[in-house]
Design an enzyme around this catalytic site. Structure first.
Site, short mmCIF file in Angstrom:
data_model
loop_
_atom_site.label_atom_id
_atom_site.label_comp_id
_atom_site.label_asym_id
_atom_site.label_seq_id
_atom_site.Cartn_x
_atom_site.Cartn_y
_atom_site.Cartn_z
N LEU A 10 0.89 -1.16 0.00
CA LEU A 10 0.00 0.00 0.00
C LEU A 10 0.93 1.20 0.00
O LEU A 10 1.95 1.20 0.69
CB LEU A 10 -0.87 0.04 1.26
N ASP A 11 0.56 2.23 -0.75
CA ASP A 11 1.39 3.43 -0.79
C ASP A 11 1.54 4.03 0.60
O ASP A 11 0.67 3.84 1.46
CB ASP A 11 0.73 4.51 -1.65
N LEU A 12 2.59 4.80 0.75
CA LEU A 12 2.84 5.53 2.00
C LEU A 12 1.60 6.32 2.41
O LEU A 12 1.19 6.32 3.58
CB LEU A 12 4.01 6.50 1.76
#
Ligand code: URA
Length: 238
Positions: free
Chosen positions: A106-108
């Site tokens: 999952l993206d930051l």
């Protein structure tokens, strides 16, 4: 002598990473076989008699598999270490002694459902395109995308030269200057949901993954996790 197995498969059985990720670890020279760095993906090892090390530490097949569903807060990275010193997701499941790794990424700046496990084969199954595991997101997007634009995303658009697979989309709420949209996809391209909404001119403001298959986060608080049982795991592939 035990059955020889491919090095990447053995690393997955030891809970180091999914098989595909393990290939990357081998190629980057972090794995040794009998004290010699091994960067050949084709190599087979004898699990009983060879000594396999990852980052210098002996690895052994996991006996017990652990599956955890974490509600990832924004600001945490899904890699196992971060050269920039940002917090990593595994630091949120400190009280589990097994070494866990995240299934996919999952993206930051994305929050929500993230499974962590020490079962490399399971991780491979969830991520492999042939299983088409659905992932559902709630996206707060800018503006009010109309039916035509949402239909376009449902049918597939050309992203970086490659058509996206069909998605399913529901407009949940129209807010002032923003919309809350639910989107389910089974691909896992980098920043895919954000790129899809960029494409139609309604960029994502906030993104939260709420489910893998029919396994929903529900009211799990941000930063908290729960252990998954077999019934939970079955819901992922429905
Ligand atoms: N799509 C994105 O754009 N970001 C994520 O983190 C997951 C899916």
């Amino acid at each position: 002598m035990s059955e020889p197995v491919r090095l990447q498969k053995f690393l997955a059985q030891c809970g180091i990473a999914s098989r595909r990720k393990a290939e990357g670890l081998i190629l980057s020279g972090r794995v040794s076989v009998n004290s010699k760095t091994e960067t050949n993906l084709g190599v087979k090892i004898d699990p009983e008699n060879d000594s396999i090390r990852f980052d210098g530490k002996i690895v052994k097949p996991e006996k017990d598999h652990i599956y955890v569903l974490l509600n990832k807060p924004t600001g945490y990275v899904t890699s196992l270490s971060d050269p920039q010193g940002r917090p990593i997701v595994t630091s949120l499941v400190k009280d589990i002694p097994e070494r866990l790794f995240p299934v996919g990424r999952l993206d930051l700046d994305t929050e929500g459902a993230l499974i962590l496990t020490n079962d490399g084969d399971f991780a491979q199954k969830v991520q492999h395109p042939s299983h088409e595991t659905n992932k559902t997101y709630e996206a707060l997007v800018s503006g009010h995308p109309g039916k035509a634009k949402l239909n376009l995303l449902e049918q597939g658009i050309l992203l970086e030269g490659q058509e996206t697979a069909p998605a399913s989309i529901k407009l949940l709420k129209r807010l002032r200057g923003q919309s809350l949209v639910q989107i389910t996809i089974h691909e896992g391209r980098k920043r895919q949901v954000r790129k899809m909404f960029d494409f139609i001119g309604n960029p994502v403001i906030r993104l939260k993954r709420i489910a893998y298959g029919r396994l929903f986060l529900k009211n799990l608080p941000s930063g908290k996790y729960k252990l998954l049982n077999h019934k939970d795991l079955k819901k992922i592939f429905l």
